[in-house]
Design an enzyme around this catalytic site. Structure first.
Site, PDB file in Angstrom:
ATOM      1  CE  LYS A   1     -17.207   8.917  -3.814  1.00 27.71           C
ATOM      2  NZ  LYS A   1     -16.172   9.435  -2.915  1.00 27.71           N
TER       3      LYS A   1
ATOM      4  CB  THR B   1     -20.977   6.599  -1.470  1.00 27.36           C
ATOM      5  OG1 THR B   1     -20.577   6.906  -2.821  1.00 27.36           O
ATOM      6  CG2 THR B   1     -19.811   5.993  -0.711  1.00 27.36           C
TER       7      THR B   1
ATOM      8  CE1 TYR C   1      -3.326  -2.722   0.072  1.00 29.15           C
ATOM      9  CE2 TYR C   1      -3.864  -2.137   2.323  1.00 29.15           C
ATOM     10  CZ  TYR C   1      -4.099  -2.892   1.205  1.00 29.15           C
ATOM     11  OH  TYR C   1      -5.106  -3.819   1.211  1.00 29.15           O
TER      12      TYR C   1
HETATM   13  N1  LIG Z   1      -6.943  -7.817   1.484  1.00 31.96           N
HETATM   14  C1  LIG Z   1      -7.188  -7.196   0.350  1.00 31.96           C
HETATM   15  O1  LIG Z   1      -6.859  -7.679  -0.744  1.00 31.96           O
HETATM   16  C2  LIG Z   1      -7.895  -5.895   0.363  1.00 31.96           C
HETATM   17  C3  LIG Z   1      -8.493  -5.399  -0.803  1.00 31.96           C
HETATM   18  C4  LIG Z   1      -9.169  -4.183  -0.726  1.00 31.96           C
HETATM   19  C5  LIG Z   1      -9.205  -3.510   0.476  1.00 31.96           C
HETATM   20  N2  LIG Z   1      -8.603  -4.028   1.584  1.00 31.96           N
HETATM   21  C6  LIG Z   1      -8.584  -3.327   2.887  1.00 31.96           C
HETATM   22  O2  LIG Z   1      -9.816  -2.734   3.124  1.00 31.96           O
HETATM   23  C7  LIG Z   1      -9.635  -1.312   3.179  1.00 31.96           C
HETATM   24  C8  LIG Z   1     -10.878  -0.679   2.669  1.00 31.96           C
HETATM   25  O3  LIG Z   1     -11.055  -1.059   1.312  1.00 31.96           O
HETATM   26  P1  LIG Z   1     -11.529   0.008   0.317  1.00 31.96           P
HETATM   27  O4  LIG Z   1     -10.752   1.250   0.545  1.00 31.96           O
HETATM   28  O5  LIG Z   1     -11.554  -0.598  -1.032  1.00 31.96           O
HETATM   29  O6  LIG Z   1     -13.017   0.225   0.895  1.00 31.96           O
HETATM   30  P2  LIG Z   1     -14.328   0.730   0.222  1.00 31.96           P
HETATM   31  O7  LIG Z   1     -15.243   1.038   1.343  1.00 31.96           O
HETATM   32  O8  LIG Z   1     -14.838  -0.251  -0.752  1.00 31.96           O
HETATM   33  O9  LIG Z   1     -13.929   2.058  -0.549  1.00 31.96           O
HETATM   34  C9  LIG Z   1     -13.397   3.133   0.176  1.00 31.96           C
HETATM   35  C10 LIG Z   1     -13.381   4.390  -0.673  1.00 31.96           C
HETATM   36  O10 LIG Z   1     -14.730   4.866  -0.864  1.00 31.96           O
HETATM   37  C11 LIG Z   1     -14.756   6.282  -0.745  1.00 31.96           C
HETATM   38  N3  LIG Z   1     -15.555   6.596   0.456  1.00 31.96           N
HETATM   39  C12 LIG Z   1     -15.472   6.033   1.683  1.00 31.96           C
HETATM   40  N4  LIG Z   1     -16.361   6.560   2.523  1.00 31.96           N
HETATM   41  C13 LIG Z   1     -17.043   7.484   1.827  1.00 31.96           C
HETATM   42  C14 LIG Z   1     -18.100   8.371   2.151  1.00 31.96           C
HETATM   43  N5  LIG Z   1     -18.635   8.428   3.365  1.00 31.96           N
HETATM   44  N6  LIG Z   1     -18.566   9.192   1.184  1.00 31.96           N
HETATM   45  C15 LIG Z   1     -18.045   9.164  -0.061  1.00 31.96           C
HETATM   46  N7  LIG Z   1     -17.051   8.353  -0.434  1.00 31.96           N
HETATM   47  C16 LIG Z   1     -16.539   7.511   0.502  1.00 31.96           C
HETATM   48  C17 LIG Z   1     -13.303   6.730  -0.578  1.00 31.96           C
HETATM   49  O11 LIG Z   1     -12.680   6.917  -1.856  1.00 31.96           O
HETATM   50  P3  LIG Z   1     -12.745   8.312  -2.675  1.00 31.96           P
HETATM   51  O12 LIG Z   1     -12.771   9.422  -1.669  1.00 31.96           O
HETATM   52  O13 LIG Z   1     -11.542   8.271  -3.536  1.00 31.96           O
HETATM   53  O14 LIG Z   1     -13.998   8.226  -3.471  1.00 31.96           O
HETATM   54  C18 LIG Z   1     -12.666   5.501   0.041  1.00 31.96           C
HETATM   55  O15 LIG Z   1     -11.276   5.430  -0.135  1.00 31.96           O
HETATM   56  C19 LIG Z   1      -8.332  -1.076   2.388  1.00 31.96           C
HETATM   57  O16 LIG Z   1      -7.716   0.139   2.672  1.00 31.96           O
HETATM   58  C20 LIG Z   1      -7.538  -2.257   2.893  1.00 31.96           C
HETATM   59  O17 LIG Z   1      -7.050  -2.029   4.191  1.00 31.96           O
HETATM   60  C21 LIG Z   1      -7.958  -5.198   1.534  1.00 31.96           C
END
Ligand SMILES: NC(=O)c1ccc[n+]([C@@H]2O[C@H](COP(=O)([O-])OP(=O)(O)OC[C@H]3O[C@@H](n4cnc5c(N)ncnc54)[C@H](OP(=O)(O)O)[C@@H]3O)[C@@H](O)[C@H]2O)c1
Length: 329
Positions: free
Chosen positions: A227, A225, A36
């Site tokens: 959006k 979301t 990351y």
């Molecule tokens: N093990 C794995 O292979 C794997 C894979 C994926 C994720 N993960 C873990 O899970 C975590 C979360 O995954 P993810 O980031 O993909 O989660 P997600 O919930 O699917 O997407 C998060 C993204 O959505 C947007 N967002 C979040 N809350 C919001 C809100 N209230 N209003 C508007 N936009 C919002 C933001 O991006 P923007 O602001 O850019 O729109 C944020 O970065 C990762 O950081 C990681 O630690 C692990």
């Protein structure tokens, strides 16, 4: 509260403030990975861990924090990580742990996870399993022996597997039993309204084998979301940056996502909070890993803990899953 996990993917001073804010608001579990932040680039390899390391040092002490990180597996998209051929063997896992400890400026990792399997199977948007003509060499028993040794050494406190299949999970569990291991196994897989494939096989394993389960991608990269449907997404928002190629452009996925957003609106709740509250209500989920880019997203997402979904909302959600099952594999 402590019911969610904040992932660290920013690399600037704002991210440090965000981490402080998360901790002050009851988040005690932080998930990161050697590769990351996202988008994944050679130039930023290790930066999220380094940022957390600086934060931990500045704060002093980390006893109130549970820290999870991940070692990459083999993949053509990360040729800079152990030449893109990082099998989960002794040399690679020990080197990954040592390097993560250094970047995180700590002497132990609470949950050390294998980011993806080191064998040919279906994960990361691959829907079906194809019997491989020529398999990669993998050895889950060897992997497990190293992980157990790392626990015994105190460098890691427990271990986990990510993006795993039911076969992979059961093979780890079976071999842990064979070794009379008292270690706990964690699983971190995608689980959200658009991807409930976990329920086909892994959910039963998690429940019956008493596994710790972390749901990643709760908002399917932000599409849940709403959006992207109401024009409020910024140009910098993740899906507008096209980090995921065509995955989020499928008509079925867009249709299903819009339907979930409409359900939330019809019931007078926020779509983001509905998506997270739905995960929090699933008995197999230990913690939901949220990813945020700013403080207002964090506050908004944390407030999902106060949202209760009625039977009618659950029924509406299940109807869409029946109509358009798992459009986001
Ligand atoms: N093990 C794995 O292979 C794997 C894979 C994926 C994720 N993960 C873990 O899970 C975590 C979360 O995954 P993810 O980031 O993909 O989660 P997600 O919930 O699917 O997407 C998060 C993204 O959505 C947007 N967002 C979040 N809350 C919001 C809100 N209230 N209003 C508007 N936009 C919002 C933001 O991006 P923007 O602001 O850019 O729109 C944020 O970065 C990762 O950081 C990681 O630690 C692990």
């Amino acid at each position: 509260m402590g019911c969610m996990t904040l992932s660290a993917r920013k690399t600037d001073i704002d991210a440090v403030k965000l981490l402080d804010h998360a901790l002050a608001n009851g988040i005690c579990f932080f998930d990161t990975a050697e590769m990351y932040p996202t988008p994944i680039r050679e130039s930023t390899y290790g930066s999220s861990e380094e940022l957390i390391g600086k934060w931990l040092r500045k704060k002093g002490g980390r006893s109130e924090i549970t820290l999870a990180t991940k070692a990459s597996g083999p993949a053509a998209f990360v040729p800079w990580i152990r030449s893109g051929k990082s099998r989960h063997n002794r040399a690679n896992l020990i080197s990954a742990v040592e390097s993560s400890l250094k970047r995180l400026q700590t002497d132990y990792i609470d949950i050390f996870q294998l980011h993806w399997p080191d064998r040919a199977t279906n994960f990361f948007n691959v829907r079906g399993f194809k019997v491989p003509k020529k398999d990669l060499t993998f050895d889950i028993e060897d992997t497990l022996d190293v992980l157990m040794e790392l626990v015994a050494s105190g460098k890691i406190r427990s271990f986990g597997i990510c993006n795993e299949t039911a076969w992979g999970a059961m093979t780890f569990i079976k071999n842990m039993e064979k070794r009379n291991s008292n270690d706990t196994l964690a699983i971190q897989n995608p689980y959200n309204l658009l991807n409930r494939s976990l329920e086909v096989g892994l959910s039963e394993i998690i429940a019956r084998e008493d596994i710790t389960f972390f749901a990643h991608s709760p908002l399917a990269s932000g599409i849940l979301t709403g959006k992207y449907f109401n024009g409020s997404a910024l140009a910098s928002s993740r899906l507008n940056q096209n980090h995921h190629g065509d995955v989020f452009k499928s008509p079925a996925l867009l249709k299903a996502a819009e339907k979930y957003v409409t359900i939330a609106k019809n019931h007078g709740i926020d779509p983001t909070q509905m998506a997270i509250a739905w995960l929090l209500s699933q008995p197999v989920v230990t913690s939901v890993i949220i990813g945020v880019t700013n403080r207002s997203q964090l506050t908004h997402n944390l407030n999902s803990c106060d949202v209760t979904l009625t039977r009618e909302i659950i029924k509406d959600i299940d109807r869409i899953q029946q109509e358009i099952p798992n459009p986001c594999p």
